[in-house]
Design an enzyme around this catalytic site. Structure first.
Site, PDB file in Angstrom:
ATOM      1  N   GLU A  40      45.292 -21.496 -12.751  1.00  0.00           N
ATOM      2  CA  GLU A  40      44.358 -20.668 -11.994  1.00  0.00           C
ATOM      3  C   GLU A  40      44.723 -19.196 -12.131  1.00  0.00           C
ATOM      4  OE1 GLU A  40      41.602 -21.604 -10.626  1.00  0.00           O
ATOM      5  OE2 GLU A  40      41.945 -23.722 -11.073  1.00  0.00           O
ATOM      6  N   ARG A  50      -4.568 -15.894   2.295  1.00  0.00           N
ATOM      7  CA  ARG A  50      -3.479 -16.423   3.120  1.00  0.00           C
ATOM      8  C   ARG A  50      -3.519 -17.950   3.145  1.00  0.00           C
ATOM      9  NH1 ARG A  50      -4.316 -13.082   8.506  1.00  0.00           N
ATOM     10  NH2 ARG A  50      -2.744 -14.565   9.264  1.00  0.00           N
ATOM     11  N   HIS A  68     -16.392  -7.056  -0.892  1.00  0.00           N
ATOM     12  CA  HIS A  68     -15.837  -5.785  -0.436  1.00  0.00           C
ATOM     13  C   HIS A  68     -15.396  -5.846   1.029  1.00  0.00           C
ATOM     14  CE1 HIS A  68     -18.225  -4.342  -3.871  1.00  0.00           C
ATOM     15  NE2 HIS A  68     -19.275  -4.875  -3.287  1.00  0.00           N
ATOM     16  N   SER A 128     -24.251  -6.113   5.319  1.00  0.00           N
ATOM     17  CA  SER A 128     -23.019  -5.345   5.486  1.00  0.00           C
ATOM     18  C   SER A 128     -22.693  -5.108   6.958  1.00  0.00           C
ATOM     19  CB  SER A 128     -23.150  -4.003   4.768  1.00  0.00           C
ATOM     20  OG  SER A 128     -23.315  -4.208   3.388  1.00  0.00           O
ATOM     21  N   ALA A 152     -27.862  -6.244   8.382  1.00  0.00           N
ATOM     22  CA  ALA A 152     -26.689  -5.373   8.369  1.00  0.00           C
ATOM     23  C   ALA A 152     -26.419  -4.807   9.757  1.00  0.00           C
ATOM     24  CB  ALA A 152     -26.893  -4.250   7.366  1.00  0.00           C
TER      25      ALA A 152
END
Length: 459
Positions: A147, A326, A356, A398, A416
């Site tokens: 060793e 996720r 978006h 949107s 929207a």
């Protein structure tokens, strides 16, 4: 290591390094319960937690008195009956993750050809500091292993080192362990001292030099951990490229050992693929994206700077740039998730689009649905999570807020800017926003008021 974590639990190639030794042992043994013992000491319970999928028997070394003492702890497991005397034992170190199956198999063949009692894997290093040195006799066989801390200055100049892998005949191993003495600087029972026992009995001790010295790399410092990580990841990429995967800048991509990638997929620079991620054929993963514990079917494109965790992406869908998927997310075939869109525990149907600036959580979204920019599912009321269900062919304008629990029927249109709190029937048009108010000349009056306030503030 200067760490609170047991050394063998540190990651190499995205997995605890102890798993490499276990899988190597399984690959060269006959299998069956009781054939593999894992001797642990520090943080034995944590180590036990990471080996639950493996057919190994944990054995705890409660007193850490050296490597010889550690091997002796496995003796009761193997010494039932007399079969152990006819066995040969392979002893591996938990901190040599670069050792390969092919090397161990050649070492086993060498052991048989030499008719050795003990065979030791060795390597020649330019800088052998810290390793036990191989001291050979005039006949070329190993005489002893010294060793590093116990070696003389002459012995320290020896470049051939002990790689910590042994093959030992069963009728010799355990009796020899009883003869070990702690007569060294560490006051420990060294496994390497079985060499002196064998030589003293006239037994043959053979050496098998590794073709590639990196296989002998033992990890004792953070620098050695980093080197093992670099070498392991290079091996992983080489294996994948040999199977038909393109890496445009291989050294910049970090791919874990359990990742699988289909042929003709292209991995761009600066990507990270983690865990048991599976990527199909003909996929493109562009730069600065990180994919963990996910499944991507064939023909998927992941654009720049995306994070994908615990998700499933079906054929030909497109993700990103700057998207986050996720855990629990499923993206249907040919669907699209665009820039700055986040999904959590959501299924986006075949051909659906969320292009978006949207958050979609705890949602079931049907086929061919259009999700307008700025749409969010309001799934959390401060106490519980609630689900949003959107039928096929729905158009969401949107800046819509869908306050869950809520259901949008097939083919409906949401105007929207709406805040939707009630279910919307199929084919209905829903508008849930304040009525626009017009005041003629109001802009001029407003500017005059602003001007008056500004003039009052001047000296």
């Amino acid at each position: 290591m200067r760490s609170k974590l047991a050394k063998v639990l540190h990651l190499v190639g995205g997995r605890p390094m102890i798993l490499y030794a276990i899988e190597l042992a399984q690959s060269v043994t006959k299998g069956g319960k009781g054939n593999i013992a894992l001797v642990t000491g520090h943080q034995a319970e944590k180590i036990k937690d990471v080996i639950t999928e493996y057919d190994v028997v944990p054995v705890v070394q409660t007193r850490r008195l050296g490597t010889g003492h550690a091997v002796a702890q496995a003796q009761p497991l193997f010494q039932a009956g007399e079969e152990w005397r006819k066995r040969r034992f392979l002893i591996l170190s938990g901190d040599t993750p670069l050792l390969t199956q092919s090397t161990v198999r050649r070492m086993l063949a060498h052991h048989d050809a030499e008719r050795a009692t003990v065979t030791i894997l060795t390597a020649h290093l330019q800088r052998p500091d810290g390793y036990g040195r191989i001291v050979r006799g005039r006949d070329g066989y190993i005489w002893r292993i010294m060793e590093d801390k116990d070696a003389t200055s002459a012995e320290r100049r020896i470049s051939e080192i002990n790689a910590g892998t042994y093959i030992v005949e069963g009728d010799f191993l355990f009796p020899a362990l009883t003869q070990l003495k702690p007569g060294n600087a560490q006051k420990e029972y060294y496994l390497t001292d079985i060499v002196s026992v064998a030589v003293g009995r006239g037994k043959r001790v053979a050496a098998y030099p590794a073709d590639d010295a990196v296989e002998a790399l033992g990890i004792n410092t953070r620098n050695e951990l980093a080197e093992a990580e670099r070498l392991m990841r290079a091996r992983i990429r080489d294996r994948l490229m040999a199977a038909g995967v393109t890496f445009l800048a291989p050294e910049t991509s970090f791919v874990d050992a359990d990742v699988r990638i289909g042929r003709d997929s292209v991995i761009h620079p600066h990507t990270t693929l983690e865990g048991r991620t599976t990527i199909g054929e003909d996929c493109v993963i562009r730069s600065h994206s990180r994919i963990a514990e996910s499944v991507l079917r064939g023909g998927v494109t992941v654009l720049d700077s995306c994070i994908i965790e615990g998700a499933r992406l079906e054929e030909s869908c497109v993700i990103g740039p700057f998207a986050r998927l996720r855990p629990g997310t499923i993206i249907g075939r040919a669907a699209r998730v665009g820039n700055f869109v986040e999904l959590k525990k959501t299924e986006l149907g075949v051909g659906a689009k969320a292009n978006h600036l949207s958050y979609l959580g705890d949602a079931q979204i049907g086929k061919r649905v259009n999700i307008g920019a700025g749409t969010i599912t309001c799934n959390y009321d401060g106490i519980n999570k609630h689900q949003t269900v959107i039928g096929d062919d729905v158009f969401i304008g949107s800046d819509v807020s869908l306050v869950a629990p809520v259901r949008i029927g097939r083919g409906a249109i949401i105007g929207a800017g709406s805040v939707v709190t009630d279910d919307v029937p199929a084919e209905a048009l829903a508008l849930g926003r304040a009525r626009q108010v017009l005041k003629s000349g109001g802009a001029k009056i407003w500017r005059q008021k602003i001007g008056q306030k500004s003039s009052r503030g001047k000296p």
